[in-house]
Design an enzyme around this catalytic site. Sequence first.
Site, PDB file in Angstrom:
ATOM      1  N   GLU A  14       5.156  21.932  16.459  1.00  7.01           N
ATOM      2  CA  GLU A  14       4.092  22.494  15.637  1.00  7.01           C
ATOM      3  C   GLU A  14       4.926  24.328  15.216  1.00  7.01           C
ATOM      4  O   GLU A  14       4.930  24.883  16.527  1.00  7.01           O
ATOM      5  CB  GLU A  14       3.114  22.976  15.510  1.00  7.01           C
ATOM      6  CG  GLU A  14       1.883  23.132  14.056  1.00  7.01           C
ATOM      7  CD  GLU A  14       1.177  22.880  14.075  1.00  7.01           C
ATOM      8  OE1 GLU A  14       0.080  23.864  13.395  1.00  7.01           O
ATOM      9  OE2 GLU A  14       0.304  22.437  14.877  1.00  7.01           O
TER      10      GLU A  14
ATOM     11  N   ASN B 211       3.278  25.031   8.590  1.00  8.72           N
ATOM     12  CA  ASN B 211       2.130  25.096   7.740  1.00  8.72           C
ATOM     13  C   ASN B 211       2.619  25.413   6.551  1.00  8.72           C
ATOM     14  O   ASN B 211       3.182  26.988   6.243  1.00  8.72           O
ATOM     15  CB  ASN B 211       0.721  25.657   8.451  1.00  8.72           C
ATOM     16  CG  ASN B 211       0.519  24.715   9.096  1.00  8.72           C
ATOM     17  OD1 ASN B 211      -0.795  24.589   9.113  1.00  8.72           O
ATOM     18  ND2 ASN B 211       1.619  25.518  10.258  1.00  8.72           N
TER      19      ASN B 211
ATOM     20  N   GLU C  50       2.723  20.530   6.615  1.00 10.13           N
ATOM     21  CA  GLU C  50       1.109  20.724   6.740  1.00 10.13           C
ATOM     22  C   GLU C  50       0.700  21.511   5.887  1.00 10.13           C
ATOM     23  O   GLU C  50       0.933  22.144   5.221  1.00 10.13           O
ATOM     24  CB  GLU C  50       0.533  21.258   8.209  1.00 10.13           C
ATOM     25  CG  GLU C  50       1.218  19.996   9.528  1.00 10.13           C
ATOM     26  CD  GLU C  50       0.986  20.895  10.734  1.00 10.13           C
ATOM     27  OE1 GLU C  50      -0.042  21.244  10.851  1.00 10.13           O
ATOM     28  OE2 GLU C  50       1.177  20.253  12.065  1.00 10.13           O
TER      29      GLU C  50
ATOM     30  N   ASP D  48      -3.762  18.269   7.110  1.00 12.48           N
ATOM     31  CA  ASP D  48      -4.751  19.776   8.223  1.00 12.48           C
ATOM     32  C   ASP D  48      -5.918  19.363   8.451  1.00 12.48           C
ATOM     33  O   ASP D  48      -6.202  19.675   7.041  1.00 12.48           O
ATOM     34  CB  ASP D  48      -3.316  20.434   8.249  1.00 12.48           C
ATOM     35  CG  ASP D  48      -3.568  21.383   9.551  1.00 12.48           C
ATOM     36  OD1 ASP D  48      -4.274  20.475  10.541  1.00 12.48           O
ATOM     37  OD2 ASP D  48      -3.234  21.952   9.755  1.00 12.48           O
TER      38      ASP D  48
ATOM     39  N   GLU E   1      -5.712  17.707  17.487  1.00 10.50           N
ATOM     40  CA  GLU E   1      -5.232  19.004  18.019  1.00 10.50           C
ATOM     41  C   GLU E   1      -6.599  19.264  18.585  1.00 10.50           C
ATOM     42  O   GLU E   1      -7.271  19.158  19.162  1.00 10.50           O
ATOM     43  CB  GLU E   1      -5.394  20.125  16.365  1.00 10.50           C
ATOM     44  CG  GLU E   1      -4.343  19.290  15.336  1.00 10.50           C
ATOM     45  CD  GLU E   1      -4.261  20.613  14.206  1.00 10.50           C
ATOM     46  OE1 GLU E   1      -4.108  21.439  14.141  1.00 10.50           O
ATOM     47  OE2 GLU E   1      -5.272  20.384  13.817  1.00 10.50           O
TER      48      GLU E   1
END
Length: 849
Positions: free
Chosen positions: A608, A666, A698, A728, A785
Amino acid sequence: METGDPRNSVPPGRSGPFFGFVGAIGVVALAVSAGPLVALADRWSELPAAFWTMAALAVACDARPFVPPGRRQTSAVFPSTCFTFAILLGWGFGPAVAVQAVAVAVSGWRLGYAPWRTGFNAAQYACALAAAYAVTRLGPGELFDGGRLHWTDVAAVGGATVAWFVVNYGLVSSAVRLRFGDRWWPSVRSGLAYELLATGSLLLLAPVLVAAARASAALIPLVLVPLFAVYRMARLSAEREQLADVDPLTGLPNRKALLTEVAEQVHLHGDRAARGAPDAHLALLLLDLDRFKHVNDALGHAVGDRLLVEVSARLTGAVGAGDMVARLGGDEFAIVVPRLTDIDQARERAARVVAALAEPVPLDGLPLDVGGAIGIALYPDHGEDFATLMRHADVAMYDAKHRNDTVAVYAPESDHNSAERLSLLADLRRVLESGPSAQGGETVGVRGGDGAALTPALPVRADRPARNQRPARDGGRRSGDGANRWLRRRRERVEERHDDDLIERILTGADPIRRRAARAGAGPVAGPLVVGDAEFAPETETETETADADVTQDAEAAVSTGAPGVIGPTADGSTVAGPDEQAGHPGEITMYYQPQIAIATGEVVGVEALLRWRHPRRGMVDPGELIQVAEQSAVMRLLTRRVVDDVVEQLAKWSAAGLTLRAALNVSVRDLHTGEIADQIADRLTRYGVPPERLQVEITEGALMADPRRVLASITQLHRIGVGIALDDFGTGYSSLQHLRRLPLSEVKVDRSFVLGMAEDPDDAAIVRSMIELAGALGLRVVAEGVEDERTWRMLHAAGCDVAQGWFHARPMPAEDLVAWLSRYRPVRPAEAGSRSGPAPEGESKASS
C-alpha cells in the site's frame, strides 16, 4: 426628572458633575441675558414686521425639527438657528434670546424632553448668542449701515458665526462627556463634520435674511422655499442611506449596518476596558437556521420568506433593549450584545434565542419546526475588529453544527482555516509544484513491465524538458537560455522572501506555546500520510515510539551531516534549522510502502502506497491535518497527480528489476467527483508500460455516500481499464451490503478498529469473522489492516482472511528500503510459525525465519 425615557436619564454616578455643569451654564446664561431681556420690554412696539415674521417662522419651524433617519435625536437640526441668528445681526441680543427661548420650549415639548434638558438647551443657545453678539460689537458699528454691506461687516459676521458655533458645540460636547463618561476629543471629532455642515449652513444663511429684511419683510418667507428644498433633499438622501442599511424583507439591519454597529461598539468597549469597567465585553452571535432549504424546496420561496419574517420577530423579542439583530442574508442572522461581564452572559442570551425558536411556526395551518446553530465570539477575547469577530463566530457556528449542538463558543482548536493552516497549504502547493525530488539515481536504462525502455521524454524525472521547449539548434543551447536563467534566479529570490515563513514567524512570536516549543526544540510528530479519506497515524504506543525514534534519528543525522531542510536538536537542547528552512524550502514529499502478506502462504502479494511529508519546520506533518487542509482546495488534485505519477513510476522500476508487486493507493472524494482520476491513471499506465492489474485504487464508504452517482461512474471507468477497486475501512460506513452488491469490487479491507481488538474483544472477533465470511461468499479478497501480533495473525488465518497488513509483518518504508527488506524476507505460514509475539524488529519481519 423623567426616568421612563432613556434620553432624559443620567447614568448612575454621574448626576452630580453633570447637573452641576448644567446649573453653572444656566447661571451664566441668566447673567448675560437678564439685562437685555429686561430692556426688551420697552422695545416690543418698535420692532418691525420683518422681526415678527422671523420670530414666527423660528417658532413654527422648531415645532417640527429635522431628525436625520438613523441618527439620535441629539443630532436634530433646528431651523430656528437661522432666524434667531439673523435677529441677532439685525436687532440685537435681547430679541434673539427671547425668540430662541420660545423656540426651544416648543421643540422640547414636541420631542418630549425633560424640563432640565429644555432649560439647558435654552441656556446653551443664550451663551452662544452672547458670544456672537460680543464679536459683532467689536466691529465698526451697526451692521448693514446705510443698506450696504462693507468688508468690515463681512468680517464681523464671520467672527460671530465662528463664536456661536464654538461656544454652542463646546457646551454640548462637554455635557455629553459629563453625562456618559466618553472621552472628550473622540466624541467632539465624531460629530464635528455633521454639525459644521448642518448648523453652519443655517448660520451662514442669516446674513441673507437680514439683507432681505432691509428690502422688504415680504421677502423673508421666501427663504422657506430653499430651506424646504434642502430639508427634502437631506431627508431623501438620509432615507436612501438608511435603506442601504436595512434588509428589505425583514426590516432588520443588514450586514453593512452590522459592520458599522460593531465598529462603534468596539470603540466604546475599548474605552470601557481602558477605564477598568467590568462590562467591557461585546458578544457577536451568529445564527444559521436548520432545514430552511427544505422549506423553500417543499413549500416555495414565498413561504420561506414568511418564515424569515416570523423568525426575525422572534429574535427581536428575545434580545435585550440595547441589543442589535441583523440579517446577513439567506437564513443567517447576527446579534450584537454589548456591555457583558463574561461569556456566561453571552451563553444566556443565546439560550434565550434558542428557546424563542423552539416553538413551531404555524404557516398556512402547517407547523414548521425552526431551529439553528449559534456561534459566539467575544470581544476582546476572540477578536478586536468586525472581520475577526465575524470569522470566529462563523467558526463557532459550524462547530456547533458538526457537534449537533445549538450553541458553541469560539475555540482556536476548531478553527481549520487559521493562518498557520493557510501557510501549511501554501507550502504543500509549493512542494507539489516543484516536482518530484531527485532520488534513486538516473532513469536511463529503466524498463517498464513490457520491456520497453523508459525514455527521458516520459514524465519520470522532475528535470525533464518541458513540452513546449523545442530542440536546440546550436549545440544544445537554446536562444532563450539566458532569459530562462534570469527568470529562475528571479523566482529563487522571490521564494527566499516567502510570505508563509513570515506568517510562521509572526505566529511563533505571538503564541507563547509555540515560542516555548521552538525554544525547547520540540520534536515533530511522526506519522504516514494517506492520499484520500483514510488516515494512517501510528496505530499503537509501540508504533508511535518507533516512529518518533525514527524521526529523532533522522533529525540528529541531518544535523550532524548537514542534510537540508530538517530541524534537529543540538547538544544544548536548542533547535537547528537546515539550509532548506533558511531558504524557505517547503520540504520533501516521499512515498512509503507497507507490504501486504498472503496469510496462507506468507508471500508478499502487494504493497500500500502511503505519502509522507517532511516539513522543514514542523517535521513529519500530521496526516489527518494535511488531508483536512488539502481536501477542500485544488491542491488535492496536485497531490493525487503526484502520488499516481510516483507509484506508477515505481511499479515500472520494480518490474524492470524483476519484482512483481501490486500497489494500492487511496484517492479522495474530490478525485472521484471530478472524474479525471480514471483518465490520469490510464495515461500513466500507458506511458510507463505498467499492466493495469498491477495497480489498485482504494475508496472509502464515506466517498461513496457523498455522491454515489458520480463516484460509481468513476469507479466503473477504472474497472473497465483493468484497475482493481478495493473498499477501504469496511464496516465503518453505511449501506455496506448495497455497495458490495453494486460496485465492481475486487477486495475489501477490514478496518483496523476491529482488527486491533479482536484478540481481546470477542465482539470484535465476531464482527471480523462475519465480514470475512460475507466477502468470501461474494468472491472478494479480504485484507485485514492493523495486524499487530501473532495471535491476531493466527485468528485471521483461522477465519479465512486472505491478506494481512500491519506492523506485525513490516512497517511502511521507502522504496529502496522495501527492496532490501524483500531480499531478507522469508515466507512463513501460520502453521509453521513459532510462539514469538510482538512487533518485528526494525528492517526485519516478525515472520522471517
